[in-house]
Write a protein that holds these residues in place. Sequence first.
Motif, short mmCIF file in Angstrom:
data_model
loop_
_atom_site.label_atom_id
_atom_site.label_comp_id
_atom_site.label_asym_id
_atom_site.label_seq_id
_atom_site.Cartn_x
_atom_site.Cartn_y
_atom_site.Cartn_z
N ALA A 61 0.55 -1.19 0.02
CA ALA A 61 -0.11 0.06 -0.11
C ALA A 61 0.89 1.54 -0.10
O ALA A 61 0.50 2.04 -1.09
CB ALA A 61 -0.91 -0.01 1.20
N ILE A 62 2.00 1.29 0.92
CA ILE A 62 2.35 2.58 1.17
C ILE A 62 4.20 2.13 -0.68
O ILE A 62 3.92 3.57 -0.18
CB ILE A 62 3.73 2.68 2.32
CG1 ILE A 62 3.98 4.14 2.48
CG2 ILE A 62 4.37 1.47 2.31
CD1 ILE A 62 2.70 5.40 2.71
N LEU A 63 4.12 1.86 -1.09
CA LEU A 63 4.88 1.23 -1.91
C LEU A 63 4.73 3.06 -3.25
O LEU A 63 6.08 3.06 -3.69
CB LEU A 63 4.96 0.33 -2.96
CG LEU A 63 6.22 0.03 -4.02
CD1 LEU A 63 7.38 0.67 -3.44
CD2 LEU A 63 5.64 -1.20 -4.77
N PRO A 64 4.02 3.42 -3.74
CA PRO A 64 3.28 3.48 -4.42
C PRO A 64 4.14 5.36 -4.34
O PRO A 64 4.87 6.06 -4.53
CB PRO A 64 1.66 4.12 -4.98
CG PRO A 64 1.64 2.47 -5.08
CD PRO A 64 2.23 2.10 -3.67
N GLY A 194 13.47 9.44 5.12
CA GLY A 194 11.22 10.39 4.95
C GLY A 194 10.80 9.01 5.88
O GLY A 194 11.21 7.98 5.51
N TRP A 195 10.01 9.06 5.85
CA TRP A 195 8.57 8.30 6.66
C TRP A 195 7.99 7.44 5.77
O TRP A 195 8.06 6.72 6.34
CB TRP A 195 8.16 9.02 7.24
CG TRP A 195 6.60 9.76 6.98
CD1 TRP A 195 6.75 11.17 6.27
CD2 TRP A 195 5.09 8.80 6.29
NE1 TRP A 195 5.43 10.90 5.81
CE2 TRP A 195 4.92 9.81 6.32
CE3 TRP A 195 5.37 7.87 7.50
CZ2 TRP A 195 2.98 9.17 5.26
CZ3 TRP A 195 3.58 7.28 6.02
CH2 TRP A 195 3.09 8.14 5.16
N GLN A 196 7.91 7.94 4.44
CA GLN A 196 7.42 6.58 3.55
C GLN A 196 8.10 5.50 3.25
O GLN A 196 8.50 4.80 3.44
CB GLN A 196 7.21 7.51 1.99
CG GLN A 196 6.00 8.24 2.57
CD GLN A 196 6.17 9.88 2.73
OE1 GLN A 196 6.98 10.27 3.04
NE2 GLN A 196 5.32 11.14 2.25
N PHE A 198 11.35 4.70 5.58
CA PHE A 198 10.93 4.46 6.58
C PHE A 198 9.92 3.38 6.46
O PHE A 198 10.49 2.07 6.69
CB PHE A 198 10.66 5.01 7.84
CG PHE A 198 11.35 4.43 9.29
CD1 PHE A 198 12.67 4.24 9.24
CD2 PHE A 198 9.88 4.62 9.96
CE1 PHE A 198 13.15 3.59 10.69
CE2 PHE A 198 10.37 3.81 11.49
CZ PHE A 198 11.50 3.56 11.33
N LEU A 199 8.75 3.50 6.21
CA LEU A 199 8.05 2.85 6.54
C LEU A 199 7.97 1.72 5.63
O LEU A 199 7.16 0.41 5.76
CB LEU A 199 6.33 3.73 7.01
CG LEU A 199 5.05 2.56 6.83
CD1 LEU A 199 5.63 1.85 8.54
CD2 LEU A 199 3.80 3.53 7.05
N LEU A 200 8.02 1.94 4.46
CA LEU A 200 8.07 0.88 3.45
C LEU A 200 9.54 -0.66 3.81
O LEU A 200 9.06 -1.68 3.58
CB LEU A 200 8.33 1.72 2.44
CG LEU A 200 8.70 0.76 0.77
CD1 LEU A 200 7.30 -0.33 0.62
CD2 LEU A 200 8.84 1.25 -0.28
N VAL A 201 10.68 0.15 3.94
CA VAL A 201 11.39 -0.67 4.42
C VAL A 201 11.46 -1.82 5.70
O VAL A 201 11.40 -2.81 5.14
CB VAL A 201 12.90 -0.31 4.12
CG1 VAL A 201 14.09 -1.12 4.48
CG2 VAL A 201 12.92 1.09 2.78
N THR A 202 10.88 -1.00 6.83
CA THR A 202 10.91 -1.63 7.53
C THR A 202 9.96 -3.16 7.64
O THR A 202 9.48 -3.47 8.05
CB THR A 202 10.59 -0.72 9.31
OG1 THR A 202 9.24 0.22 8.70
CG2 THR A 202 11.80 -0.23 9.34
#
Length: 315
Positions: A61-64, A194-196, A198-202
């Motif tokens: 969901a966060i990838l794009p 960036g938080w995006q 960070f959230l994607l990789v984690t």
Amino acid sequence: MSKDDVARPRAARRRLQIAPLILLTLAACFWGGNVIAGKLAAGTLGPLSLSTMRWALAALAILPFALPGLRRDWPHIRAGMGWLAFYGIIGFTSFNALLYSATLYTSGINVAMIQAVIPVFVMIGSFSLFRVGSSALHLLGAALAIYGVLHVASEGAPQRLLQLHLNIGDVMMVLGCLCYAAHSLCLRYRPRIGWQSFLLVTSLFAAVSSLILQLLFGGGIGSLVSDVARLDGAGWTIVAYTTLFASILAQMFYVSGVEAVGANRASLFINLVPVFGALMSVAILGERMAPYQFVAALFIVAGIGLAEYSAARRR
């Protein structure tokens, strides 16, 4: 200039001041609801299956939205890959797998209230590892909060701790809190991305590590496929909630709140997570608070209140 012309900018400023506080409250509410999701999933979706699906779908969901920043952040991501793996495996997978597993053995109220010990573990770790001092009042508050958690875990009979008569679900939740405290303490080493990103990789690390745990302890791929195949509308709603609200929106709202009011003020709202979790356990799950849970809640609230009052005085 009319009174209306003066009042409008003031009202706009008030809205700007209130907006981040609303976002921070919503983040705590969404994280509190994660306890309820885990409890409702029991018997329908295994804890490790839920964790795997949650983080895999969150990453997709966060990838794009993360791709533009991902290219810019890649040098920092590559340099800090070890820490990003740590955050995903310990802070996301381990904490949530233990939380979801704990709901199989103990009440939602207990799972929610025990999370109040996370700030205390962080305080102890900050002193032990980084020599960040605390006042006597802060230490007293921490001691009260710890006792409150022990009171919950021992069902109001702390002497049982000496005999190791503990609910396995409460023990799992305490271990989960230790994992999340370790995650929080090590965030000082987070790569400057960036938080995006960070959230994607984690989330990717969390999904992969959850899948590995599923293969080792959750019955393998066959069990995961079977769990997914059995999901009905209610089951997919639980998965959607943990993906969208507990993973993406809560993180987004919390980061936005930190940027608006600072980390010190924003961190206070984390203390609302066990409050929301306990209230929703009563309202949604129909659980009732036992007398020992009320007593424990008083110790926890008093302890957190003293600790935060001490921190505010020092600021």
